[in-house]
Design an enzyme around this catalytic site. Structure first.
Site, PDB file in Angstrom:
ATOM      1  N   HIS A 116      42.338 -30.198  35.969  1.00  0.00           N
ATOM      2  CA  HIS A 116      42.486 -29.494  34.694  1.00  0.00           C
ATOM      3  C   HIS A 116      41.326 -29.876  33.781  1.00  0.00           C
ATOM      4  O   HIS A 116      40.913 -31.037  33.727  1.00  0.00           O
ATOM      5  CB  HIS A 116      43.818 -29.871  34.051  1.00  0.00           C
ATOM      6  CG  HIS A 116      44.058 -29.201  32.725  1.00  0.00           C
ATOM      7  ND1 HIS A 116      44.131 -27.829  32.596  1.00  0.00           N
ATOM      8  CD2 HIS A 116      44.218 -29.721  31.468  1.00  0.00           C
ATOM      9  CE1 HIS A 116      44.341 -27.527  31.318  1.00  0.00           C
ATOM     10  NE2 HIS A 116      44.390 -28.653  30.622  1.00  0.00           N
ATOM     11  N   CYS A 133       9.683   5.099   8.764  1.00  0.00           N
ATOM     12  CA  CYS A 133      11.133   5.090   8.980  1.00  0.00           C
ATOM     13  C   CYS A 133      11.556   3.768   9.622  1.00  0.00           C
ATOM     14  O   CYS A 133      10.854   3.222  10.479  1.00  0.00           O
ATOM     15  CB  CYS A 133      11.582   6.282   9.818  1.00  0.00           C
ATOM     16  SG  CYS A 133      10.732   6.458  11.375  1.00  0.00           S
ATOM     17  N   CYS A 150      11.498 -12.710   7.235  1.00  0.00           N
ATOM     18  CA  CYS A 150      12.892 -13.168   7.306  1.00  0.00           C
ATOM     19  C   CYS A 150      13.731 -12.257   8.187  1.00  0.00           C
ATOM     20  O   CYS A 150      14.810 -12.640   8.631  1.00  0.00           O
ATOM     21  CB  CYS A 150      13.523 -13.202   5.916  1.00  0.00           C
ATOM     22  SG  CYS A 150      12.649 -14.227   4.730  1.00  0.00           S
ATOM     23  N   HIS A 185       8.927   2.367  12.632  1.00  0.00           N
ATOM     24  CA  HIS A 185       7.542   2.655  12.285  1.00  0.00           C
ATOM     25  C   HIS A 185       7.080   1.788  11.113  1.00  0.00           C
ATOM     26  O   HIS A 185       5.900   1.437  11.028  1.00  0.00           O
ATOM     27  CB  HIS A 185       7.384   4.150  11.966  1.00  0.00           C
ATOM     28  CG  HIS A 185       7.549   5.011  13.174  1.00  0.00           C
ATOM     29  ND1 HIS A 185       8.071   6.283  13.135  1.00  0.00           N
ATOM     30  CD2 HIS A 185       7.274   4.755  14.487  1.00  0.00           C
ATOM     31  CE1 HIS A 185       8.087   6.790  14.367  1.00  0.00           C
ATOM     32  NE2 HIS A 185       7.615   5.885  15.193  1.00  0.00           N
ATOM     33  N   CYS A 205      41.356 -22.688  32.356  1.00  0.00           N
ATOM     34  CA  CYS A 205      40.948 -23.795  31.483  1.00  0.00           C
ATOM     35  C   CYS A 205      39.453 -24.059  31.592  1.00  0.00           C
ATOM     36  O   CYS A 205      38.813 -24.521  30.647  1.00  0.00           O
ATOM     37  CB  CYS A 205      41.746 -25.063  31.796  1.00  0.00           C
ATOM     38  SG  CYS A 205      41.644 -25.584  33.530  1.00  0.00           S
ATOM     39  N   CYS A 240       0.846  -1.178   0.000  1.00  0.00           N
ATOM     40  CA  CYS A 240       0.000   0.000   0.000  1.00  0.00           C
ATOM     41  C   CYS A 240       0.892   1.242   0.000  1.00  0.00           C
ATOM     42  O   CYS A 240       2.105   1.142   0.129  1.00  0.00           O
ATOM     43  CB  CYS A 240      -0.930   0.008   1.213  1.00  0.00           C
ATOM     44  SG  CYS A 240      -0.039   0.124   2.790  1.00  0.00           S
ATOM     45  N   CYS A 260      12.278  -8.059   3.898  1.00  0.00           N
ATOM     46  CA  CYS A 260      11.218  -8.999   4.270  1.00  0.00           C
ATOM     47  C   CYS A 260      11.118  -9.042   5.789  1.00  0.00           C
ATOM     48  O   CYS A 260      12.089  -9.374   6.468  1.00  0.00           O
ATOM     49  CB  CYS A 260      11.518 -10.392   3.720  1.00  0.00           C
ATOM     50  SG  CYS A 260      10.343 -11.647   4.272  1.00  0.00           S
TER      51      CYS A 260
END
EC number: 3.4.19.12
Length: 490
Positions: free
Chosen positions: A444, A34, A65, A39, A150, A29, A62
């Protein structure tokens, strides 16, 4: 695009009136919004108009996505429209002023590099061209020990080789929302992934990560040896807090009601059913979890029962000699009904009085990454020791028997083969193992990580060596990391 512009009265955001802030136009449409203030996002969500065009460069965004769509035909259309805008700017300034919206952007000249046929040919035949092959070592990188660190290095190795987490950070999905990005642990994790997958072979020095952990998890600060499991939970907690979920977080499909990448991958739902022994009423609660801590034989907690697999048969892909404890044994014990006894009576909502009851834990929702913590360190008023019981664990794990939906298939805590054993959603693959060598006082941590399918490496701080599957499965095991099979991308 030009058709949309001629229909529009003015190219400004219809919500705030701004003409900059990465203005986008809805492709369904005549609406301009922004991108910076989201928005256009609000419009897309409200109207379900999921495609919009960036009026600065002509890219198609999109909203399903949550990324730009790079299509050759669409890029060609954008280029044509840019050429028209340049002509308008050069020859018809009065029309341009009508467009001026963000049209200072659409006429902005920039050149993208596109390889010529000759360059494509050279790229195709260049023997030094980087390829991700089964022998590729990109992603393997040692970590310098900064003084008893470690415990941190082995967890970093596991996290940087978590398939979906790797995909998230390498596709640059993190958008920092903290006031000071330098204090954001997620930003540092993003940098770590870039370092690991840069192709550099020299060991990385994770001093910034250590500093951030000390800052945000002060109980881990200092150069004393820490517990790798405690570090994992603290790291996930800080990452979760720094990686804020989106506006739909409360609708997210996990018990934490958070949509951040950490909860999407690591959070599962643990169901607790408390059954009154008088009226048999059941009270159910579901709690989130990041890991499952499992008791071991040899601990002060009675271990019961052993699985049918203990006699040498195969259960969940585990085939072992008689008497060997398996991960399945530990999970069966974790999910068996437990009688709470007379000293732990609970007020029954059905009887309206305190009654004895049984409690049973099952998995209501499985996480993408299932982390199992084998409780090897026992701390009590009388006892501090390490449990070295060997626990065999499989390369592939089916969690179906331990689901709340499979509860009926177990009688008195004993396992019965479910009729639907083809549920791929509940099947996992092992991708990392953290081990602890030594005692409580002097030990360790090392880790095994899976680089490709059936290719394993041992990470011992700065040293990385090839490992066999037998090396992995014969190791003692402290933290076991499994990834849902159908969500792995090899």
């Amino acid at each position: 695009v030009s058709g949309l512009l001629f229909q529009a009265k003015s190219c400004i955001c219809h919500m705030c009136g701004a003409h900059l802030n990465r203005l986008h136009s809805c492709l369904y449409c005549v609406f301009f919004g922004c991108f910076t203030k989201k928005h256009i996002h609000e419009h897309a969500k409200t109207k379900r108009h999921n495609l919009a065009i960036d009026l600065l460069y002509g890219g198609i965004y999109c909203f399903m996505c949550q990324d730009y769509i790079y299509d050759k035909d669409m890029e060609q259309i954008a280029k044509e429209e840019q050429r028209k805008a340049w002509k308008l700017q050069a020859f018809t300034p009065t029309v341009v002023s009508h467009y001026q919206c963000t049209m200072t952007g659409i006429g902005e000249k920039y050149s993208t590099w596109e390889p010529t046929k000759r360059e494509l040919e050279l790229l195709r035949h260049n023997p030094k061209r980087r390829k991700i092959t089964t022998n590729c070592t990109i992603g393997l990188r040692g970590l310098i020990n900064l003084g008893n660190t470690c415990f941190m290095n082995c967890i970093v190795q596991a996290l940087t080789h978590t398939p979906l987490l790797r995909d998230f950070f390498l596709s640059d999905r993190h958008k920092c929302e903290m006031q000071s990005p330098s204090s954001c642990l997620v930003c540092e994790m993003s940098t770590l992934f870039q370092e690991f997958y840069s192709g550099h072979r020299s060991p990385h020095i994770p001093y910034r990560l250590l500093h951030l952990v000390w800052t945000h998890a002060r109980h881990l600060a200092g150069y004393e040896q820490q517990d790798a499991h405690e570090f994992l939970i603290a790291a996930l907690d800080v990452l979760h807090r720094h990686c804020k979920g989106d506006d739909n977080g409360k609708k997210a499909n996990n018990p934490n009601h958070c949509n951040c990448i950490i909860d999407q991958i690591f959070t599962g739902g643990l169901q607790s059913d408390v059954t009154c022994q008088v009226c048999h009423g059941v009270s159910t609660t579901i709690d989130p979890f990041w890991d499952i801590s499992l008791d071991l034989p040899g601990s002060s907690t009675p271990f019961w029962p052993l699985s049918p697999g203990s006699d040498g048969s195969v259960v969940n892909g585990e085939s072992h000699v008689s008497g060997t404890t398996t991960l399945t044994d530990c999970l069966r014990r974790f999910t068996r009904p437990e009688h709470l006894g007379s000293s732990a009576k609970i007020k029954c909502s059905g009887c309206h009085s305190y009654q004895e009851s049984t409690k049973q834990l099952t998995m209501k929702k499985l996480p993408i990454v299932a982390c199992f913590h084998l409780k090897r360190f026992e701390h009590s008023a009388k006892l501090r020791r390490k449990i070295t019981t060997y626990v065999s664990f499989p390369l592939e794990l089916d969690m179906t028997p331990f689901m709340a939906s499979s509860k009926e298939s177990r009688m008195n805590g004993q396992y019965q083969q479910p009729t639907d054993s083809l549920n791929n959603d509940n099947k996992y693959s092992l991708f990392a193992v953290v081990n602890h060598q030594g005692t409580l006082e002097s030990g360790h941590y090392t880790s095994f990580i899976r680089q490709h399918k059936d290719q394993w490496f041992k990470c011992d701080d700065a040293i990385i060596t090839k490992a066999s599957i037998k090396d992995v499965l014969d190791s003692e095991g402290y933290l076991l990391f499994y990834h849902k099979q159908f969500l792995e991308y090899e």
